[in-house]
Design a protein around this motif. Structure first.
Motif, PDB file in Angstrom:
ATOM      1  N   MET A 413       0.819  -1.204   0.000  1.00  0.00           N
ATOM      2  CA  MET A 413       0.000   0.000   0.000  1.00  0.00           C
ATOM      3  C   MET A 413       0.863   1.268   0.000  1.00  0.00           C
ATOM      4  SD  MET A 413      -2.880   1.198   2.754  1.00  0.00           S
ATOM      5  CE  MET A 413      -1.647   1.333   4.034  1.00  0.00           C
ATOM      6  N   LEU A 414       1.956   1.261   0.760  1.00  0.00           N
ATOM      7  CA  LEU A 414       2.776   2.462   0.885  1.00  0.00           C
ATOM      8  C   LEU A 414       3.765   2.634  -0.254  1.00  0.00           C
ATOM      9  CD1 LEU A 414       3.489   2.313   4.724  1.00  0.00           C
ATOM     10  CD2 LEU A 414       1.953   3.869   3.538  1.00  0.00           C
ATOM     11  N   GLY A 415       4.204   1.550  -0.833  1.00  0.00           N
ATOM     12  CA  GLY A 415       5.133   1.646  -1.951  1.00  0.00           C
ATOM     13  C   GLY A 415       6.449   2.284  -1.541  1.00  0.00           C
ATOM     14  N   GLU A 416       6.855   3.311  -2.274  1.00  0.00           N
ATOM     15  CA  GLU A 416       8.136   3.956  -2.005  1.00  0.00           C
ATOM     16  C   GLU A 416       8.130   4.761  -0.697  1.00  0.00           C
ATOM     17  OE1 GLU A 416       7.236   7.903  -4.767  1.00  0.00           O
ATOM     18  OE2 GLU A 416       8.811   6.495  -5.329  1.00  0.00           O
ATOM     19  N   ARG A 417       6.961   4.986  -0.125  1.00  0.00           N
ATOM     20  CA  ARG A 417       6.892   5.702   1.151  1.00  0.00           C
ATOM     21  C   ARG A 417       7.173   4.789   2.335  1.00  0.00           C
ATOM     22  NH1 ARG A 417       0.912   8.021   0.304  1.00  0.00           N
ATOM     23  NH2 ARG A 417       0.732   5.841  -0.341  1.00  0.00           N
ATOM     24  N   TYR A 418       7.215   3.483   2.103  1.00  0.00           N
ATOM     25  CA  TYR A 418       7.361   2.540   3.212  1.00  0.00           C
ATOM     26  C   TYR A 418       8.682   2.736   3.951  1.00  0.00           C
ATOM     27  CZ  TYR A 418       7.943  -1.852   5.726  1.00  0.00           C
ATOM     28  OH  TYR A 418       8.162  -2.785   6.696  1.00  0.00           O
ATOM     29  N   PHE A 419       9.783   2.794   3.218  1.00  0.00           N
ATOM     30  CA  PHE A 419      11.094   2.860   3.869  1.00  0.00           C
ATOM     31  C   PHE A 419      11.301   4.160   4.643  1.00  0.00           C
ATOM     32  CE2 PHE A 419      15.743   3.812   3.543  1.00  0.00           C
ATOM     33  CZ  PHE A 419      16.145   2.887   4.490  1.00  0.00           C
TER      34      PHE A 419
END
Length: 510
Positions: A413-419
């Protein structure tokens, strides 16, 4: 290394990476990976080229690690010198003996008379007790200068407590994030005026944290509300849970005593039945009266233990529901405990009073978390509930199956925002302090010095404060703390060895 084959560097490694202009992979390798290169290169289980490709380094760098590993093996299996062979020469001077004296007193916790005995027995060097005392006393002045020169404006979370030595209170304050001890003072009293004076002195040195964590001491809190009215004093979660655990233990002991009494009467009745062929009416009547008391004691202990578990894992746990929901759960638990006060008034009444008085201060961290989650949600354009879910997932152990089962949909769900969001939440978790554990840890370390002497003095405490703040940690569960002192963790700047800070030149075999 996570299941996605993505490597997540810690904050210390990110700082190193930013300091390297070209982002050299070899400089970023931690000791464990360098060891991997040396071992597998020496054993030839992998080719030099494959190792270089795997870690994105040059073949020359891999060969260097292999050479280091081979030298280490050669040193490990080299022939050991004989017991009477001279290993190295040591120039014993008066300055070196003073360093040895300080090392024995501070590092080895040796009493002053123990230093006299060691120098006499192992060095054949007679020395008086007064000389040892003067050596220790001479280190107080430079130690005090270093203590007072430290700027305390970097401290964000303080932890305060009191310990006693021979009936005299010692006021203690420590930075909850770096372990830097900024207060250790022997006093005649621990009243609000004494605490207030010490807080004013700290304030002159820049002390202005975001909040302070402490137990329910009234004098400590009164002084802080007077001197630092804009700084909240949060209640220590450890003491609250300890109070509940203590009550649960006492209730369980009462239940076991009731069970033992019933079992004894049942044994007595069975023995009487066997001898006389009929039951003992007196014993039977006592057993009928004791059975309900036993059931009631067991039920009460089970109920309070369950309420205590809810308080610990559902209300006071770092990852949990919103502040409003925690307040409702807290009030429910207190109401259930209050309803059971008639069954054990001596134990439960005081606990209920304590929990009611500490409610808002105990849950202040949850309100701060809600505020921080809302800010992160706005920053990453996601719902606050999603931030809370990821925070709870990151708090689970790496080996937990629940973590990865809940983590996978959040990654998608978060994609590149996860990290970046995960990194922000990890920093938030490290900087959210619910308990004054570090000040309790410091108290235990101070206690190991206090038992050597009945009477303390502030000169001795000044030297201890300097030593504990500038002695580097030999080990830690957090890699970024290994090999660093509390002063270095607080300031982010390195300093010489604590003996060198006191004006001594350390011996070196090189």
């Amino acid at each position: 290394m996570e299941e996605t084959d993505m490597c997540y560097p810690t904050a210390s490694f990110l700082a190193v990476q930013q300091a390297i202009p070209n982002g050299c992979s070899a400089k970023l390798l931690p000791p464990s990976q360098r060891q991997h290169l040396g071992l597998h290169g020496s054993a030839k289980s992998q080719t030099i080229t494959s190792l270089a490709d795997e870690f994105d380094v040059s073949r020359k760098f891999v060969h260097r690690q292999v050479d280091i590993a081979k030298r280490a093996l050669d040193d490990a299996f080299a022939s050991q010198p004989a017991d009477d062979e001279v290993l190295f020469q040591l120039p014993v001077t008066k300055q070196w003996l003073r360093q040895l004296t300080l090392g024995l007193v501070l590092t080895c916790h040796s009493p002053l008379r123990g230093v006299v005995e060691l120098l006499r027995d192992l060095f054949d060097y007679p020395i008086s007790l007064g000389t040892v005392f003067n050596t220790v006393q001479a280190a107080v002045a430079p130690a005090r200068e270093h203590n007072h020169a430290q700027d305390l404006s970097r401290i964000r979370v303080g932890a305060h407590d009191e310990i006693f030595q021979a009936g005299q209170p010692v006021l203690v304050g420590v930075d909850a994030l770096s372990s830097y001890c900024y207060l250790v003072s022997l006093e005649e009293s621990r009243d609000a005026d004494t605490w207030g004076v010490r807080l004013l002195e700290l304030q002159d040195r820049g002390f202005h944290p975001d909040y302070i964590t402490a137990d329910a001491g009234q004098a400590l809190r009164a002084a802080q509300s007077e001197v630092l009215p804009d700084i909240p004093c949060r209640s220590d979660v450890f003491h609250a849970l300890h109070e509940v655990h203590d009550i649960v233990t006492k209730l369980e002991n009462q239940a076991y005593q009731a069970m033992a009494a019933c079992a004894a009467m049942e044994t007595e009745q069975a023995r009487f039945q066997h001898r006389h062929g009929h039951a003992d009416r007196s014993c039977g009547q006592r057993l009928r009266q004791a059975a309900p008391k036993q059931a009631q004691a067991i039920q009460l202990a089970d109920d309070v233990r369950l309420l205590g578990r809810w308080l610990r894992w559902d209300v006071l746990e770092l990852a949990g529901p919103t502040h409003t929901e925690r307040l409702d759960l807290y009030d429910f638990i207190v109401a259930e405990l209050k309803a059971r006060v008639p069954q054990a008034p001596k134990l439960l009444k005081q606990l209920v009073t304590y929990l009611i008085g500490q409610r808002d201060d105990l849950l202040a961290f949850a309100a701060q978390l809600d505020h921080d989650f809302a800010q992160l949600a706005a920053q990453f354009a996601i719902a606050p509930d999603c931030v809370r879910q990821l925070f709870a997932v990151r708090a689970l152990p790496d080996h937990s199956a629940k973590r990865w089962h809940r983590d996978a949909p959040l990654r998608r769900m978060l994609g590149e925002r996860y990290f970046p969001l995960s990194q922000a939440l990890d920093r938030l978790r490290r900087h959210t302090v619910r308990a004054s554990s570090l000040v309790e840890n410091l108290n235990s370390r101070l206690r190991s010095y206090f038992f050597l002497r009945r009477r303390l003095g502030n000169d001795y405490l000044t030297l201890l404060q300097f030593f504990l703040n500038h002695r580097r940690f030999p080990r830690s569960e957090h890699p970024e703390r290994c090999g660093k002192s509390p002063a270095e963790l607080l300031t982010g700047q390195s300093h010489p060895h604590w003996l060198e800070l006191l004006g001594y030149t350390r011996f070196s075999r090189n």
